[in-house]
Scaffold this motif. Structure first.
Motif, PDB file in Angstrom:
ATOM      1  N   THR A 110     -23.003   0.801   5.971  1.00 31.77           N
ATOM      2  CA  THR A 110     -21.546   0.674   5.877  1.00 31.77           C
ATOM      3  C   THR A 110     -21.160  -0.265   4.737  1.00 31.77           C
ATOM      4  N   ILE A 111     -19.974  -0.014   4.197  1.00 29.10           N
ATOM      5  CA  ILE A 111     -19.392  -0.898   3.181  1.00 29.10           C
ATOM      6  C   ILE A 111     -17.938  -1.153   3.577  1.00 29.10           C
ATOM      7  N   PRO A 112     -17.358  -2.246   3.110  1.00 32.73           N
ATOM      8  CA  PRO A 112     -15.959  -2.524   3.477  1.00 32.73           C
ATOM      9  C   PRO A 112     -14.993  -1.641   2.699  1.00 32.73           C
ATOM     10  N   LEU A 113     -13.843  -1.383   3.326  1.00 34.52           N
ATOM     11  CA  LEU A 113     -12.764  -0.721   2.592  1.00 34.52           C
ATOM     12  C   LEU A 113     -12.312  -1.631   1.455  1.00 34.52           C
ATOM     13  N   PRO A 114     -11.854  -1.053   0.357  1.00 37.72           N
ATOM     14  CA  PRO A 114     -11.490  -1.887  -0.782  1.00 37.72           C
ATOM     15  C   PRO A 114     -10.111  -2.518  -0.632  1.00 37.72           C
ATOM     16  N   GLU A 115      -9.868  -3.482  -1.480  1.00 39.30           N
ATOM     17  CA  GLU A 115      -8.528  -4.038  -1.656  1.00 39.30           C
ATOM     18  C   GLU A 115      -7.848  -3.234  -2.760  1.00 39.30           C
ATOM     19  N   VAL A 116      -6.615  -2.784  -2.488  1.00 38.97           N
ATOM     20  CA  VAL A 116      -5.895  -1.955  -3.457  1.00 38.97           C
ATOM     21  C   VAL A 116      -4.636  -2.687  -3.906  1.00 38.97           C
ATOM     22  N   GLY A 117      -4.600  -3.044  -5.161  1.00 38.61           N
ATOM     23  CA  GLY A 117      -3.382  -3.580  -5.759  1.00 38.61           C
ATOM     24  C   GLY A 117      -2.610  -2.443  -6.403  1.00 38.61           C
ATOM     25  N   TRP A 118      -1.315  -2.359  -6.134  1.00 37.93           N
ATOM     26  CA  TRP A 118      -0.537  -1.235  -6.658  1.00 37.93           C
ATOM     27  C   TRP A 118       0.734  -1.749  -7.341  1.00 37.93           C
ATOM     28  N   GLU A 119       1.241  -0.914  -8.246  1.00 35.88           N
ATOM     29  CA  GLU A 119       2.481  -1.236  -8.956  1.00 35.88           C
ATOM     30  C   GLU A 119       3.168   0.065  -9.340  1.00 35.88           C
ATOM     31  N   VAL A 120       4.485   0.098  -9.164  1.00 35.12           N
ATOM     32  CA  VAL A 120       5.268   1.290  -9.520  1.00 35.12           C
ATOM     33  C   VAL A 120       6.210   0.936 -10.661  1.00 35.12           C
ATOM     34  N   PHE A 121       6.211   1.798 -11.678  1.00 36.76           N
ATOM     35  CA  PHE A 121       7.072   1.650 -12.841  1.00 36.76           C
ATOM     36  C   PHE A 121       8.143   2.742 -12.816  1.00 36.76           C
ATOM     37  N   LEU A 122       9.378   2.380 -13.138  1.00 34.63           N
ATOM     38  CA  LEU A 122      10.465   3.335 -13.297  1.00 34.63           C
ATOM     39  C   LEU A 122      10.910   3.304 -14.749  1.00 34.63           C
ATOM     40  N   ASN A 123      10.869   4.475 -15.393  1.00 36.52           N
ATOM     41  CA  ASN A 123      11.223   4.532 -16.817  1.00 36.52           C
ATOM     42  C   ASN A 123      10.465   3.476 -17.624  1.00 36.52           C
ATOM     43  N   THR A 124       9.184   3.359 -17.362  1.00 35.44           N
ATOM     44  CA  THR A 124       8.240   2.453 -18.033  1.00 35.44           C
ATOM     45  C   THR A 124       8.445   0.981 -17.682  1.00 35.44           C
ATOM     46  N   ASN A 125       9.401   0.651 -16.815  1.00 31.25           N
ATOM     47  CA  ASN A 125       9.653  -0.734 -16.420  1.00 31.25           C
ATOM     48  C   ASN A 125       9.083  -1.005 -15.035  1.00 31.25           C
ATOM     49  N   SER A 126       8.380  -2.113 -14.888  1.00 34.13           N
ATOM     50  CA  SER A 126       7.832  -2.473 -13.588  1.00 34.13           C
ATOM     51  C   SER A 126       8.959  -2.686 -12.583  1.00 34.13           C
ATOM     52  N   PHE A 127       8.807  -2.094 -11.390  1.00 31.70           N
ATOM     53  CA  PHE A 127       9.878  -2.182 -10.392  1.00 31.70           C
ATOM     54  C   PHE A 127       9.418  -2.880  -9.113  1.00 31.70           C
ATOM     55  N   VAL A 128       8.250  -2.503  -8.594  1.00 32.68           N
ATOM     56  CA  VAL A 128       7.785  -3.087  -7.341  1.00 32.68           C
ATOM     57  C   VAL A 128       6.262  -3.051  -7.331  1.00 32.68           C
ATOM     58  N   ASN A 129       5.647  -4.014  -6.627  1.00 28.96           N
ATOM     59  CA  ASN A 129       4.184  -4.046  -6.554  1.00 28.96           C
ATOM     60  C   ASN A 129       3.749  -4.675  -5.243  1.00 28.96           C
ATOM     61  N   GLY A 130       2.475  -4.586  -4.960  1.00 33.95           N
ATOM     62  CA  GLY A 130       1.944  -5.149  -3.726  1.00 33.95           C
ATOM     63  C   GLY A 130       0.442  -4.978  -3.655  1.00 33.95           C
ATOM     64  N   VAL A 131      -0.124  -5.418  -2.531  1.00 32.92           N
ATOM     65  CA  VAL A 131      -1.567  -5.343  -2.306  1.00 32.92           C
ATOM     66  C   VAL A 131      -1.811  -4.838  -0.892  1.00 32.92           C
ATOM     67  N   ILE A 132      -2.742  -3.889  -0.753  1.00 31.27           N
ATOM     68  CA  ILE A 132      -3.155  -3.379   0.546  1.00 31.27           C
ATOM     69  C   ILE A 132      -4.559  -3.877   0.840  1.00 31.27           C
ATOM     70  N   LYS A 133      -4.706  -4.565   1.981  1.00 29.01           N
ATOM     71  CA  LYS A 133      -6.023  -5.037   2.411  1.00 29.01           C
ATOM     72  C   LYS A 133      -6.310  -4.503   3.805  1.00 29.01           C
ATOM     73  N   ASP A 134      -7.556  -4.116   4.050  1.00 28.17           N
ATOM     74  CA  ASP A 134      -7.958  -3.576   5.344  1.00 28.17           C
ATOM     75  C   ASP A 134      -9.375  -4.054   5.633  1.00 28.17           C
ATOM     76  N   ASN A 135      -9.589  -4.619   6.811  1.00 24.41           N
ATOM     77  CA  ASN A 135     -10.901  -5.176   7.157  1.00 24.41           C
ATOM     78  C   ASN A 135     -11.848  -4.155   7.772  1.00 24.41           C
ATOM     79  N   GLN A 136     -11.452  -2.898   7.799  1.00 23.65           N
ATOM     80  CA  GLN A 136     -12.317  -1.888   8.388  1.00 23.65           C
ATOM     81  C   GLN A 136     -13.478  -1.546   7.454  1.00 23.65           C
ATOM     82  N   GLN A 137     -14.425  -0.794   7.998  1.00 23.83           N
ATOM     83  CA  GLN A 137     -15.627  -0.415   7.257  1.00 23.83           C
ATOM     84  C   GLN A 137     -15.665   1.100   7.046  1.00 23.83           C
ATOM     85  N   ILE A 138     -16.355   1.491   5.983  1.00 21.34           N
ATOM     86  CA  ILE A 138     -16.609   2.915   5.751  1.00 21.34           C
ATOM     87  C   ILE A 138     -18.042   3.191   6.181  1.00 21.34           C
TER      88      ILE A 138
END
Length: 279
Positions: free
Chosen positions: A61-89
């Protein structure tokens, strides 16, 4: 000499048995499964549901990854965040990491006033994925997706028709009808209608009609309401009209859709009419 040979044999056996018990790590396989508009409405906005697929080719087993995300509107950064999960694959298995991204229309218009009046805007979703696995170091998987997001359009109200529906010696009943076009791919609430019926440039009847139901997406909805003028009330207020055959009147209508995105927009109609009087 024998002691040296014995030492070499011991070291070989030790290294062989130790290496045999240490698993060799194969890098996870990361890909973008899908990005879709999961929810879309005028009040809460849009929700992008992004899914990242992670495959574990290892026998452990390996851990699920940490996912950092960001959304751009018309090439401008609008919102972002990070998804973390302690589960295993699990070994030789795959898993989906879901990233829900909420895009509130009111916040969008506050940030990008230039988008008002446009039918859609380009967006780009960017994902940076990393695993809490020391052997992978600081390696980051970078994924991107581009798409289009619909932008709320103002409803369109047709020129109203005001006709006499019924009349007798005591009253006259008007029927006011018009169409409301909703050009959006989502429902809009029926507008709250406030009207002011004026006679001889003076307010005579005022009322507010609560909004009920919804305006279907991408469709035209007919709306109608009645307005009754009782002659007894009319002549009590306007005694000078008793000998008139008709009088000029005007109906002013204001529409309120109760939607913050449309606040400040002008939804007013003015309908001139000739009121027949009982003699």
């Amino acid at each position: 000499m024998r002691s040296v040979i014995a030492l070499l044999v011991f070291c070989f056996v030790f290294l062989f048995t130790t290496c045999a018990t240490v698993p060799i790590l194969q890098e996870p396989v990361v890909s973008l499964h899908s990005v879709q508009i999961a929810k879309l409405d005028i009040l809460s906005g849009a929700q992008l549901l992004c899914k990242v697929q992670v495959e574990n080719p290892n026998g452990f087993t390996i851990p699920l990854p940490e996912v950092g995300w960001e959304v751009f509107l018309n090439t401008n950064s609008f919102v972002n965040g990070v998804i973390k999960d302690n589960q295993q694959i699990k070994a030789k298995n795959s898993s989906i990491v879901e990233i829900p991204v909420n895009l509130n229309y009111l916040d969008i218009f506050k940030a990008f006033a230039s988008l008002k009046g446009k039918k859609q805007t380009d967006y780009k979703a960017v994902f940076n994925i990393k695993f809490a696995i020391p052997l992978l170091g600081d390696k980051i998987w970078h994924l991107e997706h581009e798409g289009n997001l619909p932008i709320p359009q103002l409803p369109k109200i047709s020129a109203p028709v005001m006709r006499v529906e019924k009349t007798d010696l005591t009253m006259v009943e008007w029927l006011v009808s018009f169409n409301v076009e909703n050009p959006n791919p989502f429902e809009l609430p029926q507008p709250k209608i406030t009207f002011n019926y004026q006679i001889d440039n003076r307010s005579f009847i005022q009322n507010t009609l609560a909004n009920k139901g919804a305006l279907a997406a991408s469709s035209v909805t007919p709306v109608a309401f009645g307005l009754v003028v009782y002659y007894a009330d009319l002549f009590r207020v306007f005694s000078n009209l008793r000998n008139s055959a008709n009088v000029q009147s005007q109906l002013d209508i204001t529409f309120d859709f109760g939607v913050p995105v449309f606040s400040g927009e002008n939804f007013n109609l003015h309908i001139p009419a000739s009121l027949p009087l009982s003699r």
